[in-house]
Design an enzyme around this catalytic site. Sequence first.
Site, PDB file in Angstrom:
ATOM      1  N   LEU A 137      35.652   4.957  -6.901  1.00 32.41           N
ATOM      2  CA  LEU A 137      36.026   4.903  -8.316  1.00 32.41           C
ATOM      3  C   LEU A 137      36.066   6.302  -8.916  1.00 32.41           C
ATOM      4  CD1 LEU A 137      36.575   3.330 -10.944  1.00 32.41           C
ATOM      5  CD2 LEU A 137      34.090   3.114 -11.232  1.00 32.41           C
ATOM      6  N   GLU A 139      36.314  10.348  -9.656  1.00 34.95           N
ATOM      7  CA  GLU A 139      37.251  11.403  -9.281  1.00 34.95           C
ATOM      8  C   GLU A 139      36.726  12.734  -9.819  1.00 34.95           C
ATOM      9  OE1 GLU A 139      41.185  10.330 -10.541  1.00 34.95           O
ATOM     10  OE2 GLU A 139      41.210   8.499  -9.317  1.00 34.95           O
ATOM     11  N   THR A 170      29.927   8.064  -1.446  1.00 33.80           N
ATOM     12  CA  THR A 170      28.913   7.820  -0.425  1.00 33.80           C
ATOM     13  C   THR A 170      29.579   7.164   0.782  1.00 33.80           C
ATOM     14  OG1 THR A 170      27.215   7.532  -2.115  1.00 33.80           O
ATOM     15  CG2 THR A 170      26.726   6.665   0.073  1.00 33.80           C
ATOM     16  N   GLU A 374      26.073   5.480  -9.919  1.00 38.93           N
ATOM     17  CA  GLU A 374      26.386   4.168 -10.521  1.00 38.93           C
ATOM     18  C   GLU A 374      26.355   4.228 -12.046  1.00 38.93           C
ATOM     19  OE1 GLU A 374      26.867   1.241  -8.576  1.00 38.93           O
ATOM     20  OE2 GLU A 374      26.493   2.203  -6.666  1.00 38.93           O
TER      21      GLU A 374
END
Length: 394
Positions: A137, A139, A170, A374
């Site tokens: 997700l 960038e 990851t 996250e």
Amino acid sequence: MTLAQPPVAPAPVPRRMPAPESHDLLGLVRDLIRREIRPVAAEEEAAGTFPRELFSRLSATGLLALPYPERFGGGDQPYEVYLQVLEELGAARLTVGLGVSVHTLACHALAAFGTDEQRAWHLPQMLGGGLLGAYCLSEPQSGSDAAGLRTRARREGDEWVLSGTKAWITHGGIADFYTVLARTGGEGPRGVTAFLVPGGARGLTAAAPERKMGMGGSPTAQLHFDEVRVADARRIGEEGQGFAIAMAALDSGRLGIAACAVGVAQAALDEALAFTTGRRQFGRPVADFQGLRFMLADMATQIEAGRALYLAAARLRDAGEPFGQQAAMAKLFCTDMAMRVTTDAVQLLGGYGYTADFPVERYLREAKVLQIVEGTNQIQRAVIARHLVGPEQR
């Protein structure tokens, strides 16, 4: 600085009793940790070694598939149980605990939003076939601003062509599959679509792994998509639904990070207890001094509070109730708590805590990243506030 020889640590402090439904499973996990993870954790982290073979064994034993349906090769375990397993793995070695959490996150989009045909075709191998996943997700220019991603996917017949760069991935460069969010429409969250991209796709390359202050065994790298072609059959959900899919995955993923944070904090407390009860100063154990006893009491209380918070959020998820606010709270509280507890653990060990001969300095370095991944803890506060008072006025 001159230090005396470190004391011999007593037997580990007894851990809490697991919930009845997870007792046997956690027993198996702790046995695996004792045999295969803890003995090599410090050495492999220092060497930057990723335990790929261990992840293959975790897959074969079902530990990469715990919260997913049995008909697709999953373990059909409640999230409450799965998170307790993550806590144990995170306590033993964060590279493993966080790796399992990331793999679970990478499977979420297909499991929750894929078609029956897609799930039947891909999920058994993703969950129990020895594969390892990653989630794409972030960038270089859109970390917290996830809706501002620039990686694009254009349609050409029955294929999509992806171009752009993902960052902070990851398992970047070693994963067998990637759940990728790319822009297929206009600006903002409504123009994003999700894709399942094979790790060996032509045009997909990884940069050198980032040099990080902690988690040296877990590769984190940029991924470059240079006209990567993906069949439309690998599009997950509808066009433009990708941002909603990503946010749903992150709600669950944040609970995984919270559980890992509690694990790291518990490991630090266990080490601090062993040291302070075994080391003597001024003729008595260090743990007899009131100031240090109070530090230990505060550490234990914070850990129990964090554990209760992530388990309460997991029970909401298991019951099918909204849990996004509680997931953000758990991620925020548990990771901030882990930073405090690991800092105190280093202090309690004194000079020994600042050396690599004891694991608390590694726990401190690892705890820091959990406040960032996250969604940073500043983002968690924004999420919680949005649940409480509604969207910000612009």
